[in-house]
Structure formats: structure tokens, C-alpha cells
Motif scaffolding. Structure first.
Motif, PDB file in Angstrom:
ATOM      1  N   ARG A  78       0.832  -1.207   0.000  1.00  0.00           N
ATOM      2  CA  ARG A  78       0.000   0.000   0.000  1.00  0.00           C
ATOM      3  C   ARG A  78       0.866   1.257   0.000  1.00  0.00           C
ATOM      4  O   ARG A  78       0.545   2.241  -0.683  1.00  0.00           O
ATOM      5  N   ASP A  79       1.962   1.231   0.748  1.00  0.00           N
ATOM      6  CA  ASP A  79       2.863   2.385   0.755  1.00  0.00           C
ATOM      7  C   ASP A  79       3.493   2.599  -0.621  1.00  0.00           C
ATOM      8  O   ASP A  79       3.657   3.742  -1.067  1.00  0.00           O
ATOM      9  N   ALA A  80       3.854   1.497  -1.300  1.00  0.00           N
ATOM     10  CA  ALA A  80       4.443   1.626  -2.634  1.00  0.00           C
ATOM     11  C   ALA A  80       3.438   2.210  -3.616  1.00  0.00           C
ATOM     12  O   ALA A  80       3.776   3.094  -4.419  1.00  0.00           O
ATOM     13  N   PHE A  81       2.189   1.750  -3.559  1.00  0.00           N
ATOM     14  CA  PHE A  81       1.162   2.315  -4.430  1.00  0.00           C
ATOM     15  C   PHE A  81       0.911   3.784  -4.091  1.00  0.00           C
ATOM     16  O   PHE A  81       0.721   4.616  -4.996  1.00  0.00           O
ATOM     17  N   ALA A 247      17.262   2.605 -12.780  1.00  0.00           N
ATOM     18  CA  ALA A 247      18.653   3.024 -12.940  1.00  0.00           C
ATOM     19  C   ALA A 247      19.078   4.036 -11.879  1.00  0.00           C
ATOM     20  O   ALA A 247      20.261   4.127 -11.549  1.00  0.00           O
ATOM     21  N   LEU A 248      18.131   4.785 -11.342  1.00  0.00           N
ATOM     22  CA  LEU A 248      18.474   5.859 -10.409  1.00  0.00           C
ATOM     23  C   LEU A 248      18.453   5.390  -8.961  1.00  0.00           C
ATOM     24  O   LEU A 248      19.284   5.821  -8.150  1.00  0.00           O
ATOM     25  N   VAL A 249      17.516   4.520  -8.608  1.00  0.00           N
ATOM     26  CA  VAL A 249      17.359   4.080  -7.220  1.00  0.00           C
ATOM     27  C   VAL A 249      17.980   2.699  -7.084  1.00  0.00           C
ATOM     28  O   VAL A 249      17.509   1.727  -7.696  1.00  0.00           O
ATOM     29  N   SER A 250      19.019   2.601  -6.303  1.00  0.00           N
ATOM     30  CA  SER A 250      19.707   1.323  -6.097  1.00  0.00           C
ATOM     31  C   SER A 250      19.395   0.703  -4.745  1.00  0.00           C
ATOM     32  O   SER A 250      19.611  -0.487  -4.543  1.00  0.00           O
ATOM     33  N   GLN A 251      18.886   1.494  -3.810  1.00  0.00           N
ATOM     34  CA  GLN A 251      18.575   1.015  -2.468  1.00  0.00           C
ATOM     35  C   GLN A 251      17.082   1.203  -2.207  1.00  0.00           C
ATOM     36  O   GLN A 251      16.568   2.304  -2.322  1.00  0.00           O
ATOM     37  N   GLY A 252      16.403   0.111  -1.860  1.00  0.00           N
ATOM     38  CA  GLY A 252      14.992   0.199  -1.533  1.00  0.00           C
ATOM     39  C   GLY A 252      14.108   0.147  -2.761  1.00  0.00           C
ATOM     40  O   GLY A 252      14.581   0.196  -3.911  1.00  0.00           O
ATOM     41  N   ASN A 253      12.815   0.019  -2.518  1.00  0.00           N
ATOM     42  CA  ASN A 253      11.822  -0.057  -3.579  1.00  0.00           C
ATOM     43  C   ASN A 253      10.680   0.903  -3.262  1.00  0.00           C
ATOM     44  O   ASN A 253       9.617   0.487  -2.789  1.00  0.00           O
ATOM     45  N   PRO A 254      10.887   2.206  -3.493  1.00  0.00           N
ATOM     46  CA  PRO A 254       9.883   3.176  -3.056  1.00  0.00           C
ATOM     47  C   PRO A 254       8.598   3.165  -3.865  1.00  0.00           C
ATOM     48  O   PRO A 254       7.566   3.613  -3.379  1.00  0.00           O
ATOM     49  N   ILE A 255       8.628   2.671  -5.121  1.00  0.00           N
ATOM     50  CA  ILE A 255       7.440   2.710  -5.971  1.00  0.00           C
ATOM     51  C   ILE A 255       7.107   1.302  -6.446  1.00  0.00           C
ATOM     52  O   ILE A 255       7.918   0.377  -6.335  1.00  0.00           O
ATOM     53  N   VAL A 256       5.917   1.141  -6.995  1.00  0.00           N
ATOM     54  CA  VAL A 256       5.404  -0.183  -7.354  1.00  0.00           C
ATOM     55  C   VAL A 256       6.268  -0.891  -8.406  1.00  0.00           C
ATOM     56  O   VAL A 256       6.545  -2.092  -8.254  1.00  0.00           O
ATOM     57  N   PRO A 257       6.691  -0.237  -9.514  1.00  0.00           N
ATOM     58  CA  PRO A 257       7.514  -0.966 -10.484  1.00  0.00           C
ATOM     59  C   PRO A 257       8.766  -1.573  -9.871  1.00  0.00           C
ATOM     60  O   PRO A 257       9.160  -2.688 -10.252  1.00  0.00           O
ATOM     61  N   LEU A 258       9.379  -0.899  -8.911  1.00  0.00           N
ATOM     62  CA  LEU A 258      10.567  -1.461  -8.261  1.00  0.00           C
ATOM     63  C   LEU A 258      10.185  -2.582  -7.304  1.00  0.00           C
ATOM     64  O   LEU A 258      10.957  -3.531  -7.111  1.00  0.00           O
ATOM     65  N   GLN A 259       9.016  -2.508  -6.694  1.00  0.00           N
ATOM     66  CA  GLN A 259       8.530  -3.611  -5.870  1.00  0.00           C
ATOM     67  C   GLN A 259       8.294  -4.851  -6.727  1.00  0.00           C
ATOM     68  O   GLN A 259       8.585  -5.982  -6.307  1.00  0.00           O
ATOM     69  N   ILE A 260       7.770  -4.656  -7.919  1.00  0.00           N
ATOM     70  CA  ILE A 260       7.550  -5.788  -8.823  1.00  0.00           C
ATOM     71  C   ILE A 260       8.883  -6.404  -9.229  1.00  0.00           C
ATOM     72  O   ILE A 260       9.031  -7.635  -9.273  1.00  0.00           O
ATOM     73  N   ARG A 261       9.861  -5.572  -9.513  1.00  0.00           N
ATOM     74  CA  ARG A 261      11.192  -6.086  -9.850  1.00  0.00           C
ATOM     75  C   ARG A 261      11.747  -6.919  -8.711  1.00  0.00           C
ATOM     76  O   ARG A 261      12.308  -8.007  -8.928  1.00  0.00           O
ATOM     77  N   SER A 262      11.605  -6.424  -7.491  1.00  0.00           N
ATOM     78  CA  SER A 262      12.108  -7.161  -6.339  1.00  0.00           C
ATOM     79  C   SER A 262      11.398  -8.495  -6.176  1.00  0.00           C
ATOM     80  O   SER A 262      12.024  -9.516  -5.855  1.00  0.00           O
TER      81      SER A 262
END
Length: 306
Positions: A78-81, A247-262
């Protein structure tokens, strides 16, 4: 004297002639064949991936399950969304306002002038300038060792990172996303401004109306659907962006697309692939709602733009 009604032939009913039924002609077949590459592209890159995501979101080890979709209620999801929606909304509003101002400046310039042609061409390029290239450009410019950062720190004594490394967090994503949102707004909103006819302003002035009345009662209501629709398009563009953030964020998954990648690639937490598909399905739903509203607004705009 005979009248028109004296002739019974004129009062006889006219038999209806049924038009001959046309079969599928060669020209129609050629037209259908011309659309096959488009439908093949849509099927391979849109329909099939959407079906894979939708099926995987409800798939489990034992078959059908609601556990993946119910996991969307977890706090970190929910936080990522929430952060994705916030990022998309802020960059869409900023990009829409600044892009509309720039588009209006182009609309008032000479139609075939050099300025308009150069800015329009540059907007078309910059709107697609994203991913790793854009992330590297910002890192090289205002990164920790970027030339602007070093110049400000060494020559002027200004440290833009005194409050933290914001470029690689959500504020940095907002700045980078706004970079390509503004030229995109110029491209999609300029045709609506070109559709405003000079005669409408002349009519307002001839009736004693002021500039404020023209924009609030004539041009403003006409441009409002196009502006809102363009803003929704910018929202969907930012909400679905992935490569630049990755490419810009290497630490953490602040948004949904990066959560999906993780969820799809993590070696720490295994078996999260279907959860990633459930999050992707949530993104599809959000984008579908936004684009439906965009289509409705574009239909309203087309009534007077056409």
C-alpha cells in the motif's frame, strides 16, 4: 382540366428495390491484411502479457487462489502504491502547468517559424528521453560528484546534499520525471491550443468582453477537457515508468515498479513471482481507469476541435 391527382399512376406505391448484397471484395481483404501487423503487435506485446499477469495474479501452488491479490493489502505494498500515485500526480500537475505555458507560447508564435519547429522537434525527442540515459545524465550533472554539484560546493560553498542524498530517493524521482513530463505535455496539448480560433476572441472583444472573460468563459471551458485529459496521460506515463527509477534508485523499492522487480528477481525472498504479477495487475487496473477517463475527455475535446 386534369390535375396531378387524376392520374392513378402517380398514386401507385413505388416498389422497394433491395440493394444487392456485397460480398467481401479483394480491396477489403487487402485492407484487412494491412492491419495484421498492428493486431499482431498488440496481441504479442499487450494482450498476451496482460493475460499472463491476470492469470498469474490468481495462480498458486494448488491452482486458483486469492492470496496474491489479498497480499496487496500489506502495508509495504500500500505504501508503494501511495508513493507511486503521489509521484505520478505531482509530476503530472507540474508537467501539465509548465508544459501548457510553453505550448501556449508556441501557439502564439509564427506557425511555420524556426522557434516552433525547433521546440516541437526537441519536445518530441525529450519526451522519449528516459531510462538509463536520463538517469546517467542527472547523476553526471547533479549527482554526488556531478559537475554542477562540485561547482556549487567548491566555488560558491553551496552543498545541495546538506539535507541528504535526495536525488536517489522520491524527491529525485520527481525532478527526473518532471524532465520528460513537460515536453510530453507540449506535444499532446499543442493541438488543442491550435484549435482555438482567433474569431472567438474577436467576437468576445466586439461584445465588450475583457481578456479575463475570454479565458474564463470561452477559451478556458473549451481547453479544460484537453488540459485534464493531457494531465491524466502524464499521470499514466509516470505511473508506468520503470527504467529511469530502476537506474536511479539502487537502495529500496519506493514505488510499485521497483517492488515488482524485487518480487520477480529477489534471491532473498523466493516464490514471490505471482505476488509481483498481482501488483502488476493492480497497476493495469489503475492505468485502465486513468486512460478510460482520458478517452472520455478526448472525445469531449474532439467535439469542438474537429
Amino acid at each position: 382540366m386534369a390535375t396531378v391527382t387524376d392520374d392513378p399512376g402517380l398514386l401507385a406505391p413505388v416498389p422497394r428495390v433491395r440493394a444487392p448484397r456485397r460480398g467481401l471484395r479483394l480491396h477489403d481483404l487487402r485492407s484487412l491484411l494491412g492491419t495484421l501487423p498492428f493486431f499482431a503487435y498488440v496481441t504479442i506485446f499487450l494482450i498476451i502479457p496482460t493475460l499472463v499477469v491476470a492469470i498469474g495474479a490468481f495462480a498458486g501452488d494448488g491452482g486458483f487462489t486469492w492470496s496474491n491479490v489479498s497480499s496487496l493489502g500489506e502495508e509495504y505494498v500500500r505504501d508503494a502504491f501511495g508513493r507511486s500515485i503521489l509521484l505520478s500526480a505531482i509530476t503530472a500537475i507540474i508537467g501539465a502547468v509548465l508544459g501548457a505555458v510553453l505550448a501556449y507560447a508556441l501557439a502564439t508564435a509564427k506557425p511555420g517559424g524556426l522557434l516552433r519547429r525547433v521546440v516541437t522537434a526537441a519536445s518530441g525527442v525529450l519526451a522519449q528521453f528516459g531510462g538509463v540515459t536520463l538517469a546517467f545524465a542527472f547523476i553526471a550533472t547533479i549527482g554526488l560528484s556531478g559537475f554542477v554539484t562540485v561547482f556549487l560546493r567548491d566555488e560558491l560553498g553551496v552543498d545541495i546534499y546538506s539535507g541528504g542524498v535526495w536525488l536517489f530517493e522520491l524527491p529525485g524521482l520527481m525532478l527526473v520525471y518532471t524532465y520528460f513530463q513537460i515536453p510530453l505535455m507540449v506535444i499532446v496539448f499543442l493541438p488543442a491550443l491550435d484549435g482555438i480560433r482567433p474569431q472567438w476572441r474577436e467576437a468576445t472583444e466586439s461584445l465588450g468582453g475583457s481578456t479575463w472573460q475570454y479565458w474564463t468563459r470561452v477559451a478556458g471551458p473549451l481547453l479544460a477537457p484537453a488540459f485534464l485529459g493531457s494531465t491524466l496521460l502524464l499521470f499514466a506515463n509516470a505511473f508506468s515508468a520503470y527504467a529511469t527509477a530502476a537506474a536511479l534508485v539502487s537502495q529500496g523499492n519506493p514505488i510499485v515498479p521497483l517492488q515488482i522487480r524485487s518480487a520477480l528477481t529477489s534471491e532473498v525472498v523466493l516464490g514471490q513471482q505471482n505476488l509481483g504479477k498481482a501488483m502488476a495487475l493492480g497497476m493495469v487496473v489503475v492505468v485502465a481507469v486513468v486512460m478510460t477517463l482520458y478517452a472520455l475527455l478526448q472525445k469531449r475535446t474532439a467535439r469542438w476541435l474537429g
